[in-house]
Design a protein around this motif. Structure first.
Motif, PDB file in Angstrom:
ATOM      1  N   MET A 247       0.795  -1.222   0.000  1.00 16.58           N
ATOM      2  CA  MET A 247       0.000   0.000   0.000  1.00 16.58           C
ATOM      3  C   MET A 247       0.837   1.287   0.000  1.00 16.58           C
ATOM      4  O   MET A 247       0.545   2.207  -0.779  1.00 16.58           O
ATOM      5  CB  MET A 247      -0.946   0.008   1.205  1.00 16.58           C
ATOM      6  CG  MET A 247      -1.920   1.178   1.212  1.00 16.58           C
ATOM      7  SD  MET A 247      -2.993   1.195   2.675  1.00 16.58           S
ATOM      8  CE  MET A 247      -1.963   2.142   3.797  1.00 16.58           C
ATOM      9  N   VAL A 251       0.428   4.373  -2.875  1.00 10.99           N
ATOM     10  CA  VAL A 251       0.083   5.766  -2.542  1.00 10.99           C
ATOM     11  C   VAL A 251       1.183   6.716  -3.011  1.00 10.99           C
ATOM     12  O   VAL A 251       0.913   7.777  -3.580  1.00 10.99           O
ATOM     13  CB  VAL A 251      -0.153   5.920  -1.029  1.00 10.99           C
ATOM     14  CG1 VAL A 251      -0.479   7.373  -0.683  1.00 10.99           C
ATOM     15  CG2 VAL A 251      -1.287   5.011  -0.560  1.00 10.99           C
ATOM     16  N   GLU A 262      -4.922   3.313  -7.817  1.00  8.28           N
ATOM     17  CA  GLU A 262      -5.705   3.313  -6.583  1.00  8.28           C
ATOM     18  C   GLU A 262      -5.566   1.917  -5.979  1.00  8.28           C
ATOM     19  O   GLU A 262      -5.021   1.009  -6.611  1.00  8.28           O
ATOM     20  CB  GLU A 262      -7.182   3.634  -6.852  1.00  8.28           C
ATOM     21  CG  GLU A 262      -7.449   5.060  -7.284  1.00  8.28           C
ATOM     22  CD  GLU A 262      -7.266   6.070  -6.162  1.00  8.28           C
ATOM     23  OE1 GLU A 262      -7.098   5.640  -4.990  1.00  8.28           O
ATOM     24  OE2 GLU A 262      -7.286   7.270  -6.466  1.00  8.28           O
ATOM     25  N   ILE A 265      -8.159  -2.372  -0.021  1.00  8.69           N
ATOM     26  CA  ILE A 265      -7.722  -3.223   1.084  1.00  8.69           C
ATOM     27  C   ILE A 265      -8.667  -4.418   1.120  1.00  8.69           C
ATOM     28  O   ILE A 265      -9.870  -4.240   1.316  1.00  8.69           O
ATOM     29  CB  ILE A 265      -7.744  -2.471   2.420  1.00  8.69           C
ATOM     30  CG1 ILE A 265      -6.777  -1.277   2.365  1.00  8.69           C
ATOM     31  CG2 ILE A 265      -7.367  -3.407   3.578  1.00  8.69           C
ATOM     32  CD1 ILE A 265      -6.829  -0.386   3.585  1.00  8.69           C
ATOM     33  N   TYR A 310       5.220   7.732   2.287  1.00 10.93           N
ATOM     34  CA  TYR A 310       4.007   6.990   2.642  1.00 10.93           C
ATOM     35  C   TYR A 310       4.304   5.690   3.398  1.00 10.93           C
ATOM     36  O   TYR A 310       3.690   4.668   3.160  1.00 10.93           O
ATOM     37  CB  TYR A 310       3.152   6.759   1.383  1.00 10.93           C
ATOM     38  CG  TYR A 310       2.867   8.059   0.691  1.00 10.93           C
ATOM     39  CD1 TYR A 310       1.831   8.874   1.127  1.00 10.93           C
ATOM     40  CD2 TYR A 310       3.687   8.526  -0.326  1.00 10.93           C
ATOM     41  CE1 TYR A 310       1.606  10.111   0.544  1.00 10.93           C
ATOM     42  CE2 TYR A 310       3.468   9.760  -0.917  1.00 10.93           C
ATOM     43  CZ  TYR A 310       2.419  10.557  -0.482  1.00 10.93           C
ATOM     44  OH  TYR A 310       2.214  11.777  -1.058  1.00 10.93           O
ATOM     45  N   GLU A 323      -3.202  12.157   7.571  1.00  7.35           N
ATOM     46  CA  GLU A 323      -4.522  11.568   7.794  1.00  7.35           C
ATOM     47  C   GLU A 323      -4.669  10.205   7.137  1.00  7.35           C
ATOM     48  O   GLU A 323      -5.401   9.353   7.630  1.00  7.35           O
ATOM     49  CB  GLU A 323      -5.611  12.516   7.271  1.00  7.35           C
ATOM     50  CG  GLU A 323      -5.791  13.766   8.120  1.00  7.35           C
ATOM     51  CD  GLU A 323      -6.954  14.611   7.651  1.00  7.35           C
ATOM     52  OE1 GLU A 323      -7.580  14.227   6.622  1.00  7.35           O
ATOM     53  OE2 GLU A 323      -7.243  15.643   8.278  1.00  7.35           O
ATOM     54  N   TRP A 324      -3.986   9.987   6.012  1.00  3.73           N
ATOM     55  CA  TRP A 324      -4.134   8.701   5.329  1.00  3.73           C
ATOM     56  C   TRP A 324      -3.634   7.557   6.215  1.00  3.73           C
ATOM     57  O   TRP A 324      -4.065   6.419   6.056  1.00  3.73           O
ATOM     58  CB  TRP A 324      -3.422   8.700   3.989  1.00  3.73           C
ATOM     59  CG  TRP A 324      -1.929   8.595   4.042  1.00  3.73           C
ATOM     60  CD1 TRP A 324      -1.031   9.624   4.072  1.00  3.73           C
ATOM     61  CD2 TRP A 324      -1.154   7.391   4.068  1.00  3.73           C
ATOM     62  NE1 TRP A 324       0.244   9.145   4.132  1.00  3.73           N
ATOM     63  CE2 TRP A 324       0.204   7.775   4.125  1.00  3.73           C
ATOM     64  CE3 TRP A 324      -1.461   6.034   4.051  1.00  3.73           C
ATOM     65  CZ2 TRP A 324       1.247   6.849   4.163  1.00  3.73           C
ATOM     66  CZ3 TRP A 324      -0.423   5.106   4.097  1.00  3.73           C
ATOM     67  CH2 TRP A 324       0.912   5.509   4.150  1.00  3.73           C
ATOM     68  N   GLU A 327      -6.378   7.664   9.580  1.00  9.00           N
ATOM     69  CA  GLU A 327      -7.790   7.409   9.309  1.00  9.00           C
ATOM     70  C   GLU A 327      -8.063   6.183   8.442  1.00  9.00           C
ATOM     71  O   GLU A 327      -9.220   5.824   8.218  1.00  9.00           O
ATOM     72  CB  GLU A 327      -8.420   8.648   8.657  1.00  9.00           C
ATOM     73  CG  GLU A 327      -8.406   9.876   9.573  1.00  9.00           C
ATOM     74  CD  GLU A 327      -9.130  11.058   8.964  1.00  9.00           C
ATOM     75  OE1 GLU A 327      -9.684  10.908   7.845  1.00  9.00           O
ATOM     76  OE2 GLU A 327      -9.142  12.132   9.594  1.00  9.00           O
ATOM     77  N   THR A 328      -7.008   5.525   7.941  1.00  3.26           N
ATOM     78  CA  THR A 328      -7.217   4.332   7.120  1.00  3.26           C
ATOM     79  C   THR A 328      -7.449   3.118   8.008  1.00  3.26           C
ATOM     80  O   THR A 328      -6.657   2.828   8.899  1.00  3.26           O
ATOM     81  CB  THR A 328      -5.998   4.067   6.207  1.00  3.26           C
ATOM     82  OG1 THR A 328      -5.811   5.192   5.341  1.00  3.26           O
ATOM     83  CG2 THR A 328      -6.223   2.823   5.362  1.00  3.26           C
ATOM     84  N   GLU A 329      -8.559   2.421   7.762  1.00  4.36           N
ATOM     85  CA  GLU A 329      -8.860   1.216   8.528  1.00  4.36           C
ATOM     86  C   GLU A 329      -8.319  -0.006   7.787  1.00  4.36           C
ATOM     87  O   GLU A 329      -8.621  -0.215   6.619  1.00  4.36           O
ATOM     88  CB  GLU A 329     -10.372   1.075   8.742  1.00  4.36           C
ATOM     89  CG  GLU A 329     -10.965   2.152   9.638  1.00  4.36           C
ATOM     90  CD  GLU A 329     -12.436   1.916   9.935  1.00  4.36           C
ATOM     91  OE1 GLU A 329     -12.929   0.813   9.614  1.00  4.36           O
ATOM     92  OE2 GLU A 329     -13.087   2.823  10.457  1.00  4.36           O
ATOM     93  N   ILE A 330      -7.531  -0.777   8.485  1.00  2.79           N
ATOM     94  CA  ILE A 330      -6.899  -1.953   7.876  1.00  2.79           C
ATOM     95  C   ILE A 330      -7.242  -3.182   8.703  1.00  2.79           C
ATOM     96  O   ILE A 330      -6.979  -3.223   9.907  1.00  2.79           O
ATOM     97  CB  ILE A 330      -5.372  -1.775   7.806  1.00  2.79           C
ATOM     98  CG1 ILE A 330      -5.017  -0.554   6.953  1.00  2.79           C
ATOM     99  CG2 ILE A 330      -4.706  -3.033   7.253  1.00  2.79           C
ATOM    100  CD1 ILE A 330      -3.580  -0.123   7.054  1.00  2.79           C
TER     101      ILE A 330
END
Length: 364
Positions: A247, A251, A262, A265, A310, A323-324, A327-330
């Motif tokens: 990932m 990014v 893009e 997940i 990243y 924020e990426w 706030e990213t749910e993995i």
């Protein structure tokens, strides 16, 4: 006369004592100076440091420049896949050429540790790393976390059209639409392929279902690219619409190089790698190695790696992350990494000899 003789003796004794004290002082000064010189010599960094890393030219060049500016030490680096690094360090065991191995899944480092290829080093920031982010004896420590994802060309596919989970990659509609980085040289791909085998193996202790999955993926795979750059370019040009990859790299390519990428997940969960760093055993430049190890893992360095490249840091004291990251749910796949370490080589050997379509392997 008696008093004069006594005075003469006292004077003689005083002079002798002074000379002795002077000699002792001189010896102590000489000894202290020698010790200081020895200490400075022991703490002095060597003239260069050699880094093996899969992190790519952009990251390596940036930290090469910063480290050289601070320490006036020449940084030499070699950029190659994680598995290639492990194989190279193995081959150099009796005559090590590298000082630092920067970047690879923890499984690779554990293999190297068991083979006596790494030197224990507990960094100054050890307290900021949770237990799972370092080897118990500090043969390696974690630098970043890397979730694996499904990558797609956003000019060719919408988010709704892209596969949402691993098994959707096997749909016949994706035949010749998938470009894969050749797995044997890549720690990332070996982890993804091993995870697909492990899903059933963890309960059944049988590889059959996992191998069947890889056979179906091979049927849909158009090419196995020799290096990441080849894979990126082919997907970006639309020669294939999909891949599976790390990932942070997806990014970075999107944000920094405007690649039409893009990611998804996978809904069922994904392997989240702990990327690490280690000092090579019998490194030719051990002091410079430790300095570089510390330098690329400061909170400031971790923030640069997060904002510009990243990378998700393992340190728990890095503030102001993007924020990426926050706030990213993995959904992390539950994996026994020891099982990976013990089996991934044989699993990949079977894939290479029995599953891979040889005509799909693209050489550099």
């Amino acid at each position: 006369m008696k008093n004069k003789k006594r005075a003469s003796i006292l004077t003689t004794l005083s002079i002798s004592a002074a000379l002795m004290l002077s000699a002792c002082s001189s010896e102590q000064g000489s000894s202290s100076s020698s010790e200081n010189e020895q200490g400075e010599k022991e703490n002095k960094l060597e003239e260069k440091v050699v880094i093996y890393s899969p992190h790519g030219k952009d990251i390596l060049s940036k930290f090469e420049q910063q480290f050289e500016e601070k320490y006036q030490i020449d940084v030499e680096w070699l950029d190659m896949g994680s598995q290639e690094i492990l194989d190279r360090i193995r081959s150099e065991k009796n005559n090590p050429q590298a000082d630092v191995w920067w970047g690879a899944p923890s499984v690779n480092f554990d293999q190297a540790k068991d083979e006596g290829l790494l030197k224990p080093y507990e960094p100054s920031y050890a307290g900021s790393l949770a237990e799972g982010f370092h080897d118990p004896e500090w043969h390696w420590s974690g630098t970043s976390q890397t979730p694996e994802v499904i990558m797609y060309n956003s000019k060719e596919l919408s988010e709704d059209e892209a596969p949402k989970d691993w098994d959707e990659l096997l749909d016949p509609k994706w035949k010749d639409e998938i470009i894969i980085r050749y797995p044997l040289a890549s720690g990332t791909m070996r982890t993804i392929f091993s995870a697909m085998i492990y899903r059933d193996f963890k309960d059944s202790k049988d590889t059959a279902a996992g191998y069947e999955w890889l056979e179906k993926l091979d049927a849909n795979t158009k090419e196995y690219a020799a290096n990441p750059e080849m894979m990126y370019n082919k997907v970006a040009k639309g020669e294939g619409k999909l891949s599976v990859w790390a990932m942070p790299d997806v990014v970075m390519l999107k944000e920094n190089k405007n690649y039409p990428f893009e990611f998804i997940i996978p809904e069922s969960g994904t392997p989240v790698l702990t990327e690490g760093i280690a000092v090579v055993n019998d490194a030719p430049h051990p002091k410079a190695a430790e300095a570089f190890y510390e330098f690329v893992n400061t909170p400031e360095a971790a923030k640069i790696l997060a904002e510009e490249f990243y990378r998700i840091p393992t340190r728990d004291d890095v503030e102001g992350l993007p924020e990426w990251i926050t706030e990213t749910e993995i959904k992390s796949m539950d994996i026994d990494w020891k099982v990976f370490q013990e089996n991934s080589d044989s699993w990949m050997k079977y894939w290479d000899e029995n599953i891979k379509s040889g005509e799909k392997e693209i050489k550099e």
